[in-house]
Scaffold this active site. Sequence first.
Site, short mmCIF file in Angstrom:
data_model
loop_
_atom_site.label_atom_id
_atom_site.label_comp_id
_atom_site.label_asym_id
_atom_site.label_seq_id
_atom_site.Cartn_x
_atom_site.Cartn_y
_atom_site.Cartn_z
N ILE A 166 -5.59 4.65 -7.32
CA ILE A 166 -5.53 3.38 -6.59
C ILE A 166 -5.75 3.80 -5.15
O ILE A 166 -4.86 4.36 -4.51
CB ILE A 166 -4.16 2.67 -6.75
CG1 ILE A 166 -3.76 2.54 -8.22
CG2 ILE A 166 -4.19 1.32 -6.04
CD1 ILE A 166 -4.71 1.75 -9.08
N PRO A 167 -6.95 3.59 -4.62
CA PRO A 167 -7.38 4.30 -3.41
C PRO A 167 -6.82 3.76 -2.09
O PRO A 167 -7.55 3.32 -1.21
CB PRO A 167 -8.90 4.14 -3.47
CG PRO A 167 -9.10 2.83 -4.16
CD PRO A 167 -8.00 2.74 -5.17
N CYS A 168 -5.50 3.85 -1.93
CA CYS A 168 -4.90 3.38 -0.68
C CYS A 168 -5.35 4.23 0.51
O CYS A 168 -5.25 3.80 1.65
CB CYS A 168 -3.38 3.33 -0.80
SG CYS A 168 -2.61 4.87 -1.27
N HIS A 169 -5.87 5.43 0.25
CA HIS A 169 -6.38 6.26 1.35
C HIS A 169 -7.62 5.65 2.00
O HIS A 169 -7.99 6.03 3.10
CB HIS A 169 -6.68 7.69 0.86
CG HIS A 169 -7.74 7.77 -0.19
ND1 HIS A 169 -7.49 7.50 -1.53
CD2 HIS A 169 -9.06 8.05 -0.11
CE1 HIS A 169 -8.61 7.65 -2.22
NE2 HIS A 169 -9.57 7.99 -1.38
N ASN A 178 0.84 -1.20 0.00
CA ASN A 178 0.00 0.00 0.00
C ASN A 178 0.87 1.26 0.00
O ASN A 178 0.61 2.21 -0.73
CB ASN A 178 -0.89 -0.02 1.25
CG ASN A 178 -2.26 0.53 1.01
OD1 ASN A 178 -2.78 0.49 -0.08
ND2 ASN A 178 -2.84 1.05 2.07
#
Length: 159
Positions: A124-127, A115
């Site tokens: 790429i929604p690592c949040h 991540n």
Amino acid sequence: MNNLQKLHYESPIGIIEILGTQEAVHSILFLEDHHRNFLNTEAPPVLVECYNQLDEYFKGERQEFTFPYLFEGTDFQKTVWNDLMRIAYAETGTYKDIATSIGNEKAIRAVGNANGKNKLSIVIPCHRVIGSNGKLTGYAGGLRRKEWLLQHEKSFEKS
């Protein structure tokens, strides 16, 4: 990588650098310094499209991204990043959820590491990944940005 070009987007939470080629975006990362060149009309169309889609995202008009981008990482990292894409806009998941989803529930730390190596912030929604205890945990762009992004998405969530 040859011929990487860049654009800078001034988001509500800081400058975002978009790097890419004629074919695809390679990275979207927050900058901590203030060197910027913003939208330049001679940039490859794919970078301009990324810029425009980020702008729509920050205005609450876009929840998914459609411009071409390139994953650059190990097979494991790519597996994790692909799984991150399944976390819906304004939703969250945990590192453990992702580890379980990719078939290796003991790989929680490895998922966290992958991540952290994501170079395509927001897209790429690592949040959207939080700790199992529900608390915000590491984010390469900083926890204040992670918190802002999650609140932003909640405020524009379709009901």
